[in-house]
Design a protein around this motif. Sequence first.
Motif, PDB file in Angstrom:
ATOM      1  N   PRO A  34       0.821  -1.213   0.000  1.00 11.60           N
ATOM      2  CA  PRO A  34       0.000   0.000   0.000  1.00 11.60           C
ATOM      3  C   PRO A  34       0.857   1.267   0.000  1.00 11.60           C
ATOM      4  CG  PRO A  34      -0.091  -1.085   2.138  1.00 11.60           C
ATOM      5  CD  PRO A  34       0.659  -1.988   1.234  1.00 11.60           C
ATOM      6  N   THR A  35       0.204   2.364  -0.264  1.00 13.31           N
ATOM      7  CA  THR A  35       0.939   3.630  -0.307  1.00 13.31           C
ATOM      8  C   THR A  35       1.552   3.941   1.064  1.00 13.31           C
ATOM      9  OG1 THR A  35       0.790   5.916  -0.994  1.00 13.31           O
ATOM     10  CG2 THR A  35      -1.081   5.072   0.196  1.00 13.31           C
ATOM     11  N   GLY A  36       2.774   4.443   1.041  1.00 13.31           N
ATOM     12  CA  GLY A  36       3.455   4.765   2.292  1.00 13.31           C
ATOM     13  C   GLY A  36       4.097   3.566   2.970  1.00 13.31           C
ATOM     14  N   SER A  37       4.104   2.409   2.303  1.00 13.02           N
ATOM     15  CA  SER A  37       4.638   1.214   2.955  1.00 13.02           C
ATOM     16  C   SER A  37       6.172   1.128   2.860  1.00 13.02           C
ATOM     17  CB  SER A  37       4.007  -0.042   2.357  1.00 13.02           C
ATOM     18  OG  SER A  37       4.224  -0.063   0.963  1.00 13.02           O
ATOM     19  N   GLY A  38       6.780   2.026   2.080  1.00 16.43           N
ATOM     20  CA  GLY A  38       8.243   2.072   2.038  1.00 16.43           C
ATOM     21  C   GLY A  38       8.865   1.537   0.756  1.00 16.43           C
ATOM     22  N   LYS A  39       8.058   1.369  -0.279  1.00 17.51           N
ATOM     23  CA  LYS A  39       8.576   0.808  -1.537  1.00 17.51           C
ATOM     24  C   LYS A  39       9.605   1.744  -2.167  1.00 17.51           C
ATOM     25  CE  LYS A  39       4.441   0.679  -3.413  1.00 17.51           C
ATOM     26  NZ  LYS A  39       3.662   1.339  -2.344  1.00 17.51           N
ATOM     27  N   SER A  40       9.232   3.016  -2.305  1.00 19.21           N
ATOM     28  CA  SER A  40      10.165   3.969  -2.922  1.00 19.21           C
ATOM     29  C   SER A  40      11.405   4.143  -2.062  1.00 19.21           C
ATOM     30  CB  SER A  40       9.485   5.320  -3.121  1.00 19.21           C
ATOM     31  OG  SER A  40       8.427   5.199  -4.027  1.00 19.21           O
ATOM     32  N   THR A  41      11.215   4.082  -0.755  1.00 16.70           N
ATOM     33  CA  THR A  41      12.360   4.199   0.143  1.00 16.70           C
ATOM     34  C   THR A  41      13.361   3.078  -0.134  1.00 16.70           C
ATOM     35  OG1 THR A  41      10.945   5.193   1.820  1.00 16.70           O
ATOM     36  CG2 THR A  41      13.060   4.324   2.555  1.00 16.70           C
ATOM     37  N   LEU A  42      12.845   1.876  -0.316  1.00 18.59           N
ATOM     38  CA  LEU A  42      13.723   0.748  -0.613  1.00 18.59           C
ATOM     39  C   LEU A  42      14.497   0.986  -1.919  1.00 18.59           C
ATOM     40  CD1 LEU A  42      14.695  -2.056   0.146  1.00 18.59           C
ATOM     41  CD2 LEU A  42      12.705  -3.016  -1.041  1.00 18.59           C
TER      42      LEU A  42
HETATM   43  N1  LIG Z   1      12.203  12.314   1.977  1.00 10.40           N
HETATM   44  C1  LIG Z   1      11.387  11.888   2.972  1.00 10.40           C
HETATM   45  N2  LIG Z   1      11.450  12.494   4.168  1.00 10.40           N
HETATM   46  C2  LIG Z   1      10.656  12.086   5.174  1.00 10.40           C
HETATM   47  N3  LIG Z   1       9.770  11.084   5.087  1.00 10.40           N
HETATM   48  C3  LIG Z   1       9.665  10.443   3.916  1.00 10.40           C
HETATM   49  C4  LIG Z   1      10.469  10.804   2.795  1.00 10.40           C
HETATM   50  N4  LIG Z   1      10.147  10.007   1.764  1.00 10.40           N
HETATM   51  C5  LIG Z   1       9.205   9.182   2.226  1.00 10.40           C
HETATM   52  N5  LIG Z   1       8.893   9.435   3.511  1.00 10.40           N
HETATM   53  C6  LIG Z   1       7.946   8.706   4.355  1.00 10.40           C
HETATM   54  O1  LIG Z   1       8.364   7.354   4.440  1.00 10.40           O
HETATM   55  C7  LIG Z   1       7.277   6.472   4.348  1.00 10.40           C
HETATM   56  C8  LIG Z   1       7.455   5.537   3.170  1.00 10.40           C
HETATM   57  O2  LIG Z   1       7.405   6.306   1.988  1.00 10.40           O
HETATM   58  P1  LIG Z   1       7.655   5.701   0.543  1.00 10.40           P
HETATM   59  O3  LIG Z   1       7.711   6.827  -0.414  1.00 10.40           O
HETATM   60  O4  LIG Z   1       8.782   4.784   0.603  1.00 10.40           O
HETATM   61  O5  LIG Z   1       6.298   4.873   0.321  1.00 10.40           O
HETATM   62  P2  LIG Z   1       5.797   4.135  -0.984  1.00 10.40           P
HETATM   63  O6  LIG Z   1       5.570   2.752  -0.571  1.00 10.40           O
HETATM   64  O7  LIG Z   1       6.700   4.375  -2.110  1.00 10.40           O
HETATM   65  O8  LIG Z   1       4.416   4.867  -1.240  1.00 10.40           O
HETATM   66  P3  LIG Z   1       3.686   5.139  -2.646  1.00 10.40           P
HETATM   67  O9  LIG Z   1       3.067   3.854  -3.024  1.00 10.40           O
HETATM   68  O10 LIG Z   1       2.666   6.165  -2.305  1.00 10.40           O
HETATM   69  O11 LIG Z   1       4.708   5.624  -3.604  1.00 10.40           O
HETATM   70  C9  LIG Z   1       6.039   7.335   4.233  1.00 10.40           C
HETATM   71  O12 LIG Z   1       5.482   7.469   5.527  1.00 10.40           O
HETATM   72  C10 LIG Z   1       6.559   8.657   3.744  1.00 10.40           C
HETATM   73  O13 LIG Z   1       5.779   9.721   4.228  1.00 10.40           O
END
Ligand SMILES: Nc1ncnc2c1ncn2[C@@H]1O[C@H](COP(=O)(O)OP(=O)(O)OP(=O)(O)O)[C@@H](O)[C@H]1O
Lengths: 301, 230
Positions: free
Chosen positions: B36-44
């Motif tokens: 789901p959104t915000g689960s950390g995929k982009s962070t990984l």
């Molecule tokens: N540069 C940042 N600084 C602070 N918090 C961040 C940053 N980037 C992401 N986050 C937070 O880290 C968590 C994971 O974000 P991430 O972007 O990895 O989610 P995601 O799975 O890619 O979501 P989506 O499907 O919406 O792209 C979220 O709570 C987001 O708000």
Amino acid sequence: MINRLFRPLKEGFRGVIRHGAMSLSSATAVTLTLIIVSLFLIFTVNVNQMTEGMEQTVTISVQIDHDHESAEQEDQLAMEIKAIEGVGSVTYYTKDEEFQFYLDSFEDEETKEVFEPFRDDNPMHDAFYIEVTDGTQLEEIAKKIEELDGVHKVAFGGQSAVQLISMLRTIRIAGGVLALALSLLAVFLIQNTIKLTILARADEIAIMRNVGAKNGFIRSPFVVEGAMIGALGALIPMAMTYYGYRYLYDVTGGYVVSKMFTLIPAKPFALYASLVLLGLGVLVGLIGSFFSVNKYLRWKR
Amino acid sequence: MIECTHVYKKYRNGTNALYDINLNVAQGEFVYIIGPTGSGKSTLIKLLDGEEIPTKGTVGVIGIDVGKLRHSKVPIYRRNIGVVFQDYRLLPSKTVFENIAYALEVINMKKDLVRRRTREVMNLVGLDDKANSFPNQLSGGQQQRVAIGRAIANRPKLLIADEPTGNLDPAMSDEIMSLLEKINREYGTTVLMVTHDLTLVNKHRKRTIVLEHGHVVADLAEGGYVQHDQ
Ligand SMILES: Nc1ncnc2c1ncn2[C@@H]1O[C@H](COP(=O)(O)OP(=O)(O)OP(=O)(O)O)[C@@H](O)[C@H]1O
Ligand SMILES: [Mg+2]
């Protein structure tokens, strides 16, 4: 290899053109500061030249006692004088030479005739003529020499010149500091405007890093762009300096107030000064853009 | 190929994005990352391409400890991997040809080689006729194909894609999917793809890693994913 040199130039030039409005505003900032820098530059360099000219006229003459005229004694004295701080060159004249100078100072032959009999019973002293490295210390140095053994009389010219020199020196330093401060201001201004052009291309830089461009590869076109903007901004100040100084020199006849304050001849100087401005503009643009790209590069990993 | 051990990521503002991620991906695999959104995929993804540094643990890619790279070495590391984003990230002032060629010029490839390889890649991504178009003259699917072409131009061993089909309609998404599969199959490139698109995941079945609230909650070797009750 050639491509490595050519690419930043090409891209930098494109950057200047593509971001014309911003380039122009950066260049204007450079233009304004360089005009002021130019005024200070011309002023300071001229004052410097005047000071140096005056310093050369300030010398200390030291007459040597008649009972101290042996070669060893005079060598000893010369060494002691040279050891004093602030003493520049020391020139030695024999009393015969001194006598001849004295005679030569008269124009008409009759007066020379009058003095001629004294040649064999020379009342003159052997003498040292001393140039000082720092005009403001003239008096102190003279005092120190007076205390040495074998010194008959110490004289120095131009107490008023000394004061003038120290005043000019202060002015010169102030002018230099101001010119430097203005150059820094120009760096700051150009850094700010270039930062805007870079911010407008933040995505571009991020993409470059994404595809594996090294920092130097990203930086070089921006730095070239900055240098070109700096050069562009220097054009008007260069022309103003070149023609302005020549005009000033012609109008004043080459000196201000009295012959003592001669200006540096316009012939090479106006050209040099405008080239210095060009160099300064390029440098300022280069440094300014270097810093702002670096800052941005650090921003993004 | 990819070895993440006990990776934690806490952003500077205090957000915890990932907890104790352990992940192994072998050369030549095709892996989905969903959640789901915000689960950390982009962070990984950002940890893998060196954009972010892990708070704890090591992120290893092709034997490089990515979190320990110096700032100036990050771009050089990136030459080993290709990255594709949802928003394409093409240089707007360069043509399709120049965009792809740029990734090769950056690594100081000789000019004639750049030209040859760029043609090759344009053919691979099916954009032979668009060489002189600018990005804003292309459809989303075409732009994404340019981005993929750029990412694979210097034959990286790993291609990571963050929602490459996020802005595309199903037909275009399928096209992109086939392209990525082709790259995976023909070049043996490891592909790691973040996606939201469960239809896609269920249609083209591959190993699927599921993230939730920063934890790996499932790693399905056979792929396919049926969303459970929230
Ligand atoms: N540069 C940042 N600084 C602070 N918090 C961040 C940053 N980037 C992401 N986050 C937070 O880290 C968590 C994971 O974000 P991430 O972007 O990895 O989610 P995601 O799975 O890619 O979501 P989506 O499907 O919406 O792209 C979220 O709570 C987001 O708000
Ligand atoms: Mg995301």
